[in-house]
Design a protein around this motif. Structure first.
Motif, PDB file in Angstrom:
ATOM      1  N   ASP A  25     -22.905   4.909  14.638  1.00 62.53           N
ATOM      2  CA  ASP A  25     -24.016   4.000  14.905  1.00 62.53           C
ATOM      3  C   ASP A  25     -23.588   2.736  15.664  1.00 62.53           C
ATOM      4  OD1 ASP A  25     -25.685   5.747  13.547  1.00 62.53           O
ATOM      5  OD2 ASP A  25     -25.423   4.724  11.623  1.00 62.53           O
ATOM      6  N   ILE A  26     -22.302   2.643  15.990  1.00 60.71           N
ATOM      7  CA  ILE A  26     -21.786   1.457  16.678  1.00 60.71           C
ATOM      8  C   ILE A  26     -21.770   1.694  18.187  1.00 60.71           C
ATOM      9  CG2 ILE A  26     -19.786  -0.062  17.001  1.00 60.71           C
ATOM     10  CD1 ILE A  26     -18.977   0.687  14.104  1.00 60.71           C
ATOM     11  N   ILE A  27     -22.323   0.769  18.932  1.00 58.49           N
ATOM     12  CA  ILE A  27     -22.197   0.791  20.392  1.00 58.49           C
ATOM     13  C   ILE A  27     -21.041  -0.137  20.741  1.00 58.49           C
ATOM     14  CG2 ILE A  27     -23.314   0.293  22.600  1.00 58.49           C
ATOM     15  CD1 ILE A  27     -26.007   0.800  21.212  1.00 58.49           C
ATOM     16  N   SER A  28     -19.972   0.433  21.269  1.00 53.09           N
ATOM     17  CA  SER A  28     -18.760  -0.353  21.511  1.00 53.09           C
ATOM     18  C   SER A  28     -18.759  -0.965  22.913  1.00 53.09           C
ATOM     19  CB  SER A  28     -17.503   0.505  21.329  1.00 53.09           C
ATOM     20  OG  SER A  28     -16.356  -0.285  21.586  1.00 53.09           O
ATOM     21  N   PHE A  29     -18.957  -2.274  22.946  1.00 53.92           N
ATOM     22  CA  PHE A  29     -18.807  -3.044  24.179  1.00 53.92           C
ATOM     23  C   PHE A  29     -17.375  -3.551  24.312  1.00 53.92           C
ATOM     24  CE2 PHE A  29     -23.335  -3.170  23.429  1.00 53.92           C
ATOM     25  CZ  PHE A  29     -23.918  -3.260  24.683  1.00 53.92           C
ATOM     26  N   SER A  30     -16.522  -3.126  23.404  1.00 56.40           N
ATOM     27  CA  SER A  30     -15.148  -3.610  23.361  1.00 56.40           C
ATOM     28  C   SER A  30     -14.156  -2.639  23.979  1.00 56.40           C
ATOM     29  CB  SER A  30     -14.752  -3.891  21.905  1.00 56.40           C
ATOM     30  OG  SER A  30     -13.422  -4.315  21.798  1.00 56.40           O
ATOM     31  N   ALA A  31     -14.502  -1.343  24.019  1.00 55.66           N
ATOM     32  CA  ALA A  31     -13.545  -0.330  24.466  1.00 55.66           C
ATOM     33  C   ALA A  31     -13.437  -0.217  25.985  1.00 55.66           C
ATOM     34  CB  ALA A  31     -13.929   1.030  23.881  1.00 55.66           C
ATOM     35  N   ASN A  32     -14.391  -0.804  26.722  1.00 53.88           N
ATOM     36  CA  ASN A  32     -14.372  -0.789  28.198  1.00 53.88           C
ATOM     37  C   ASN A  32     -14.419   0.626  28.777  1.00 53.88           C
ATOM     38  OD1 ASN A  32     -14.110  -3.562  28.005  1.00 53.88           O
ATOM     39  ND2 ASN A  32     -11.899  -3.555  28.351  1.00 53.88           N
ATOM     40  N   VAL A  33     -15.138   1.513  28.100  1.00 48.27           N
ATOM     41  CA  VAL A  33     -15.220   2.912  28.522  1.00 48.27           C
ATOM     42  C   VAL A  33     -16.537   3.156  29.264  1.00 48.27           C
ATOM     43  CG1 VAL A  33     -15.399   5.297  27.679  1.00 48.27           C
ATOM     44  CG2 VAL A  33     -13.715   3.736  26.678  1.00 48.27           C
ATOM     45  N   ASN A  34     -16.482   3.941  30.324  1.00 48.12           N
ATOM     46  CA  ASN A  34     -17.635   4.310  31.138  1.00 48.12           C
ATOM     47  C   ASN A  34     -18.791   4.783  30.249  1.00 48.12           C
ATOM     48  OD1 ASN A  34     -19.456   5.537  32.914  1.00 48.12           O
ATOM     49  ND2 ASN A  34     -17.860   6.500  34.141  1.00 48.12           N
ATOM     50  N   PRO A  35     -19.963   4.144  30.323  1.00 41.74           N
ATOM     51  CA  PRO A  35     -21.086   4.518  29.455  1.00 41.74           C
ATOM     52  C   PRO A  35     -21.726   5.861  29.802  1.00 41.74           C
ATOM     53  CG  PRO A  35     -21.782   2.840  31.004  1.00 41.74           C
ATOM     54  CD  PRO A  35     -20.294   2.964  31.154  1.00 41.74           C
ATOM     55  N   LEU A  36     -21.378   6.446  30.944  1.00 45.77           N
ATOM     56  CA  LEU A  36     -21.936   7.753  31.303  1.00 45.77           C
ATOM     57  C   LEU A  36     -21.310   8.889  30.509  1.00 45.77           C
ATOM     58  CD1 LEU A  36     -22.279   7.563  35.204  1.00 45.77           C
ATOM     59  CD2 LEU A  36     -24.024   7.145  33.463  1.00 45.77           C
ATOM     60  N   GLY A  37     -20.210   8.599  29.802  1.00 48.06           N
ATOM     61  CA  GLY A  37     -19.519   9.674  29.106  1.00 48.06           C
ATOM     62  C   GLY A  37     -18.649  10.461  30.065  1.00 48.06           C
ATOM     63  N   ILE A  38     -18.192  11.627  29.635  1.00 47.31           N
ATOM     64  CA  ILE A  38     -17.230  12.362  30.458  1.00 47.31           C
ATOM     65  C   ILE A  38     -17.882  12.998  31.687  1.00 47.31           C
ATOM     66  CG2 ILE A  38     -15.685  12.807  28.525  1.00 47.31           C
ATOM     67  CD1 ILE A  38     -16.743  15.676  28.442  1.00 47.31           C
ATOM     68  N   SER A  39     -17.035  13.370  32.625  1.00 51.85           N
ATOM     69  CA  SER A  39     -17.442  14.003  33.878  1.00 51.85           C
ATOM     70  C   SER A  39     -18.377  15.183  33.643  1.00 51.85           C
ATOM     71  CB  SER A  39     -16.180  14.473  34.612  1.00 51.85           C
ATOM     72  OG  SER A  39     -16.414  15.579  35.437  1.00 51.85           O
ATOM     73  N   TYR A  40     -19.411  15.277  34.474  1.00 53.62           N
ATOM     74  CA  TYR A  40     -20.376  16.376  34.373  1.00 53.62           C
ATOM     75  C   TYR A  40     -19.689  17.728  34.602  1.00 53.62           C
ATOM     76  CZ  TYR A  40     -23.103  12.209  35.555  1.00 53.62           C
ATOM     77  OH  TYR A  40     -23.609  10.932  35.598  1.00 53.62           O
ATOM     78  N   LYS A  41     -18.844  17.779  35.608  1.00 54.93           N
ATOM     79  CA  LYS A  41     -18.121  19.026  35.894  1.00 54.93           C
ATOM     80  C   LYS A  41     -17.233  19.416  34.726  1.00 54.93           C
ATOM     81  CE  LYS A  41     -17.781  19.358  40.935  1.00 54.93           C
ATOM     82  NZ  LYS A  41     -16.848  19.483  42.082  1.00 54.93           N
ATOM     83  N   LEU A  42     -16.617  18.427  34.115  1.00 54.25           N
ATOM     84  CA  LEU A  42     -15.722  18.704  32.993  1.00 54.25           C
ATOM     85  C   LEU A  42     -16.492  19.326  31.833  1.00 54.25           C
ATOM     86  CD1 LEU A  42     -12.806  18.409  32.005  1.00 54.25           C
ATOM     87  CD2 LEU A  42     -13.432  16.188  31.058  1.00 54.25           C
ATOM     88  N   LYS A  43     -17.671  18.790  31.531  1.00 52.69           N
ATOM     89  CA  LYS A  43     -18.500  19.353  30.457  1.00 52.69           C
ATOM     90  C   LYS A  43     -18.841  20.816  30.725  1.00 52.69           C
ATOM     91  CE  LYS A  43     -20.971  15.365  28.530  1.00 52.69           C
ATOM     92  NZ  LYS A  43     -22.303  14.749  28.325  1.00 52.69           N
ATOM     93  N   ASN A  44     -19.131  21.115  31.967  1.00 54.00           N
ATOM     94  CA  ASN A  44     -19.573  22.461  32.321  1.00 54.00           C
ATOM     95  C   ASN A  44     -18.439  23.470  32.459  1.00 54.00           C
ATOM     96  OD1 ASN A  44     -22.278  21.659  32.436  1.00 54.00           O
ATOM     97  ND2 ASN A  44     -22.119  21.068  34.595  1.00 54.00           N
ATOM     98  N   GLU A  45     -17.245  22.991  32.826  1.00 51.23           N
ATOM     99  CA  GLU A  45     -16.183  23.921  33.216  1.00 51.23           C
ATOM    100  C   GLU A  45     -15.006  24.032  32.255  1.00 51.23           C
ATOM    101  OE1 GLU A  45     -14.861  23.255  37.220  1.00 51.23           O
ATOM    102  OE2 GLU A  45     -16.908  22.910  37.971  1.00 51.23           O
ATOM    103  N   LEU A  46     -14.757  23.002  31.434  1.00 47.07           N
ATOM    104  CA  LEU A  46     -13.513  22.999  30.660  1.00 47.07           C
ATOM    105  C   LEU A  46     -13.420  24.175  29.691  1.00 47.07           C
ATOM    106  CD1 LEU A  46     -10.840  21.597  30.172  1.00 47.07           C
ATOM    107  CD2 LEU A  46     -11.948  20.183  28.433  1.00 47.07           C
ATOM    108  N   ALA A  47     -14.516  24.519  29.035  1.00 48.16           N
ATOM    109  CA  ALA A  47     -14.479  25.605  28.044  1.00 48.16           C
ATOM    110  C   ALA A  47     -14.027  26.922  28.661  1.00 48.16           C
ATOM    111  CB  ALA A  47     -15.850  25.772  27.400  1.00 48.16           C
ATOM    112  N   SER A  48     -14.340  27.120  29.935  1.00 46.17           N
ATOM    113  CA  SER A  48     -13.958  28.379  30.589  1.00 46.17           C
ATOM    114  C   SER A  48     -12.460  28.459  30.862  1.00 46.17           C
ATOM    115  CB  SER A  48     -14.738  28.543  31.900  1.00 46.17           C
ATOM    116  OG  SER A  48     -14.369  27.537  32.839  1.00 46.17           O
ATOM    117  N   HIS A  49     -11.751  27.350  30.634  1.00 45.33           N
ATOM    118  CA  HIS A  49     -10.296  27.320  30.858  1.00 45.33           C
ATOM    119  C   HIS A  49      -9.518  27.308  29.539  1.00 45.33           C
ATOM    120  CE1 HIS A  49     -10.495  26.526  35.229  1.00 45.33           C
ATOM    121  NE2 HIS A  49     -11.589  25.828  34.934  1.00 45.33           N
TER     122      HIS A  49
END
Length: 366
Positions: A25-49
């Motif tokens: 439930d915490i929104i971290s403004f401290s971690a400096n991480v891209n708010p879009l989350g991980i790469s779209y291609k990575l979500k779609n392709e990593l499992a196949s590897h």
């Protein structure tokens, strides 16, 4: 509740224990991480590897280094990969084994930690608040005497979000080369800069054999859990010795494949820069309307450093107000040269940014 300690952006479990707020439930403004989350291609392709884990990684990480070289426009032979940029910082410092190192402050604490572990003496060169934490390269060069053997720069710098352009970096590198000082530039946040081409030091690795540039995927590509970092150095002898010095296979097979995928996700890269550039500008414009409450320092990374201008509105108070709403900012009073009126937060999606600003500004009118 009185704040018990200074929390890092990855300390969500500690926050959960101290404040009774579920980490989900915490929104971290401290971690400096891209708010879009991980790469779209990575979500779609990593499992196949997934079958990649049945084999040892290529000891040379040839395909991964080729993908990185294409992404940053350099030679794959100049690239060294590691288990996050933190491993490479540690490895480089262990290998260089500096007797006396210069660090600009305030900055990321891991540099001091690793140099201390190696037995080196540390000298902090202060970025002056009166200069908006901008580097005076002439004054730095005067301070860099021949008894130094390492200079560490974070560019853009954490937590100030200030940056050093290539012309100033060349001046520093020329001076350091004459003094036999090795320069390590941490570019964790450089991809968030609107002036990337004139700020990154990667092209300078072709000209200076006393330079190593460090990068990672934790922040821009929102993948801190993959632990993938890379270094660029035009000194081939230095890279070969570093490779021989480090442990083999510190990057697992899936992380290696993931890197190849995400570095080629042009849509994700474009959308990330569009979001950060627009929110950075919008938030600065909003803060300009509250100059009696905050002073901010012109940001170039995906985060901003603010100083409260009210004596009774401290960084601890602002942290408490935000965390009670499930919003985690960085109390910067633990940084060298900063006091308990400085905070840092990263740029998230518009609705989250607005929620945070509302909480922060409310403390100046209560």
């Amino acid at each position: 509740m009185e704040q018990k300690e200074h929390f890092h952006g990855s300390d969500l479990e500690k926050i959960e224990q101290v404040y009774g707020i579920k980490k989900e439930d915490i929104i971290s403004f401290s971690a400096n991480v891209n708010p879009l989350g991980i790469s779209y291609k990575l979500k779609n392709e990593l499992a196949s590897h997934i079958d990649a884990i049945t084999s040892y990684p290529d000891r040379e990480y040839t395909s991964l280094r080729k993908a990185i070289a294409e992404y940053i426009d350099t030679d794959a032979a100049d690239i060294l990969v590691g288990n996050g940029s933190t491993e490479l910082i540690s490895l480089a410092i262990q290998f260089i084994h500096p007797k006396k190192a210069c660090i600009l402050g305030p900055t990321y604490s891991e540099y001091e930690h690793e140099i201390s572990l190696s037995g080196g003496q540390i000298h902090y060169f202060a970025l002056e608040e009166t200069d908006d934490f901008l580097l005076n390269e002439s004054r730095l060069c005067q301070a860099l005497t021949p008894d130094f053997d390492l200079l560490v720069l974070c560019n853009p710098n954490n937590p100030t979000s200030t940056q050093i352009h290539q012309d100033k970096m060349r001046t520093i590198l020329e001076h350091c080369k004459k003094q036999n000082i090795f320069v390590m530039v941490d570019e964790t946040y450089v991809e968030f800069s609107e002036e990337y081409d004139s700020v990154t030091s990667v092209p300078l690795t072709r000209c200076y054999d006393n330079l190593m540039v460090l990068r990672g995927i934790s922040k821009f590509f929102a993948a801190p859990g993959l632990r993938l970092g890379y270094a660029i150095c035009g000194n081939r002898s230095f890279v070969e010795k570093m490779n021989a010095f480090k442990n083999p296979w510190t990057i697992n097979s899936l992380a290696s494949v993931a890197g190849e995928i995400m570095f080629r996700d042009d849509k994700y890269i474009r959308q990330t820069t569009e979001l950060i550039f627009s929110e950075r500008k919008r938030i600065c414009n909003l803060l300009d309307k509250h100059k009696d409450s905050f002073k901010y320092y012109q940001p170039h990374a995906n985060f901003i450093l603010l100083r409260s201008l009210k004596e009774n509105v401290t960084s601890e108070r602002l942290f408490e107000a935000a965390i009670q709403k499930g919003l985690m900012i960085r109390d910067c009073s633990s940084f060298t040269f900063l006091d308990n009126h400085f905070i840092r937060f990263c740029f998230m999606k518009k609705e989250n940014n607005d929620a945070l600003l509302s909480v922060l500004l409310s403390q100046f009118h209560s």
